[in-house]
Enzyme design. Structure first.
Site, short mmCIF file in Angstrom:
data_model
loop_
_atom_site.label_atom_id
_atom_site.label_comp_id
_atom_site.label_asym_id
_atom_site.label_seq_id
_atom_site.Cartn_x
_atom_site.Cartn_y
_atom_site.Cartn_z
N ASP A 14 -9.13 -7.03 -21.92
CA ASP A 14 -9.50 -8.45 -22.04
C ASP A 14 -10.83 -8.70 -21.31
O ASP A 14 -11.68 -9.46 -21.78
CB ASP A 14 -8.42 -9.36 -21.44
N ASP A 42 -4.44 -3.08 -20.34
CA ASP A 42 -4.22 -4.44 -20.83
C ASP A 42 -5.24 -5.38 -20.19
O ASP A 42 -5.93 -6.16 -20.85
CB ASP A 42 -2.79 -4.85 -20.45
N LYS A 84 -5.25 4.06 -10.00
CA LYS A 84 -5.15 3.48 -8.66
C LYS A 84 -4.40 4.49 -7.80
O LYS A 84 -3.42 4.17 -7.13
CB LYS A 84 -4.40 2.13 -8.76
N TYR A 103 5.29 -1.03 -18.15
CA TYR A 103 5.79 -1.73 -19.33
C TYR A 103 7.12 -1.19 -19.82
O TYR A 103 7.60 -1.56 -20.88
CB TYR A 103 4.76 -1.65 -20.47
N ASP A 142 -9.90 -1.35 -9.45
CA ASP A 142 -10.56 -2.57 -8.95
C ASP A 142 -12.07 -2.40 -8.93
O ASP A 142 -12.82 -3.31 -9.31
CB ASP A 142 -10.00 -3.00 -7.58
MG MG Z 1 -3.19 -8.27 -23.35
#
Ligand code: MG
Ligand code: NAI
Length: 346
Positions: free
Chosen positions: A242, A238, A180, A128, A214
């Site tokens: 969700d 992020d 990862k 980001y 994963d």
């Molecule tokens: Mg988001």
């Protein structure tokens, strides 16, 4: 509780789309509850752009700099072109390095009965950081695209420390470090390595395990109750937050806090929901849960608990639910039901 709490100045950003509708609901409820916040209303996002201002105007920044505390409605970010995400700018401006997203089963009879996960996401680094651009090839201005992530030892240590302190303070038992490092060996390897180092300082107070992102995504769906606190990098956090919101009834219930040393901004995980903006049917409970976290943050856990209990009672005892939760109550009806619960009219 003692009534002599002095008012706490806090910035209020109504936001875009459904933002103003849910912010109004939440402020009504906080006022009815006698929450100590003294609001300084400021604009950001499309609301500011439409006034020909920067999407993050100086007076808004100045206000947060003064109050160190904000409740924020969702802000619309144009995809592709347009301006850079205001949410990311706010995090960078105030160095809000920790993103805390709790999610627990609120409604029985769903897919999972006993989810109780707090995801703690590094909020400033990783992919980001904004090193993201196109390279023209021949006549194609988008011939290739390049993105670089940056994770630092200091940044990884800071968020790991936050997560372990949070776990100790909140009586949590286990932290799962998600990475990862098998593929992004340096970028997420430094995060894993540093988090494991920090873990040593907490002896056996907190159980520690690690997962590859994963596999973790799958295990969250197969058996989410095995997770307690998840500590992860910016992008993985992020995505997983969700997913976790989806395990417990969706975005309409999921709150988030962005915490730094000098400021904290509370918001819902969801966005501005342009598809239902203006219809008066948005669920205010995610933002209200964020407001409950804000009460905890200013040492008013008593108010935070009352809000969480009211949300539980409205959903589970009164069975009053918004459309996103399969019900048909609108924003006003939900607000009234919450007020009834908080004022003991039930
Ligand atoms: Mg988001
Ligand atoms: P979204 O979260 O706004 O909407 C996804 C779906 O969930 C939509 O169908 C929406 O109607 C529903 N939904 C979301 N919140 C709801 C609520 N409180 N009550 C009932 N239904 C609700 O995600 P989307 O559509 O991807 O993004 C819309 C805009 O929001 C974009 O510009 C995005 O950049 C921005 N956004 C802003 C965030 C923030 O300010 N923190 C976070 C996420 C997205």
């Amino acid at each position: 509780m003692n009534a002599n709490h002095s008012p706490i100045p806090a910035t209020l950003i109504p936001g875009d789309g459904i933002g103003p509708e849910i912010v109004e609901s939440v402020v009504t409820i906080l006022d009815a509850l006698g929450a100590p916040f003294k609001w300084d209303r400021q604009i950001a996002g499309m609301a500011a752009v439409n006034d020909h201002l920067d999407p993050l105007p100086d007076p808004t920044l100045e206000s947060i700099r003064k109050t160190g505390l904000a409740l924020k409605g969702p802000l619309t970010t144009p995809v592709g072109g347009g301006f850079r995400s205001i949410n990311v700018r706010l995090r960078e401006e105030f160095k809000l390095y920790a993103n805390v997203r709790p999610a627990s089963t609120l409604m029985p009879g769903g897919r999972y009965e006993d989810v109780d996960i707090v995801l703690i996401r590094e909020n400033l680094e990783g992919l980001y950081v904004g090193f993201d651009h196109y390279i023209p090839i021949d006549n194609d201005p988008h011939g290739a695209a390049i993105s670089s992530g940056v994770n630092t030892r200091a940044g990884s240590r800071r968020i790991a420390r936050y997560a372990f302190d949070y776990a100790v303070k909140n009586n949590r038992k286990k932290i799962t470090i998600v990475h990862k490092a098998n593929i992004l060996k340096a970028l997420t390897g430094i995060f894993l390595e540093t988090a494991l180092e920090v873990a040593k300082d907490y002896g056996n107070q907190i159980q520690v395990e690690e997962r590859i992102v994963d596999a973790c995504a799958m295990q969250l769906v197969m058996n989410p109750s095995q997770f307690d606190v998840i500590l992860t990098t910016n992008l993985f956090g992020d995505i997983l937050s969700d997913e976790i919101a989806g395990l417990v009834g969706g975005l309409g219930l999921a709150p988030g806090a962005n915490i730094g040393e000098h400021a904290a901004i509370f918001e819902a995980v969801h966005g501005s929901a342009p598809d239902i903006a203006g219809l008066g049917i948005a669920n205010p409970m995610a933002l209200l849960s964020a407001a409950a976290m804000m009460c905890d943050h200013v040492q008013r856990n008593d108010l935070g608990q009352r809000i969480r209990a009211a949300i539980h009672d409205v959903l589970v005892v009164d069975h009053i639910r918004s459309k996103d939760l399969g019900g048909n109550a609108n924003t006003k009806e939900i607000t009234q039901a919450l007020l009834n619960r908080l004022q003991g009219n039930k």
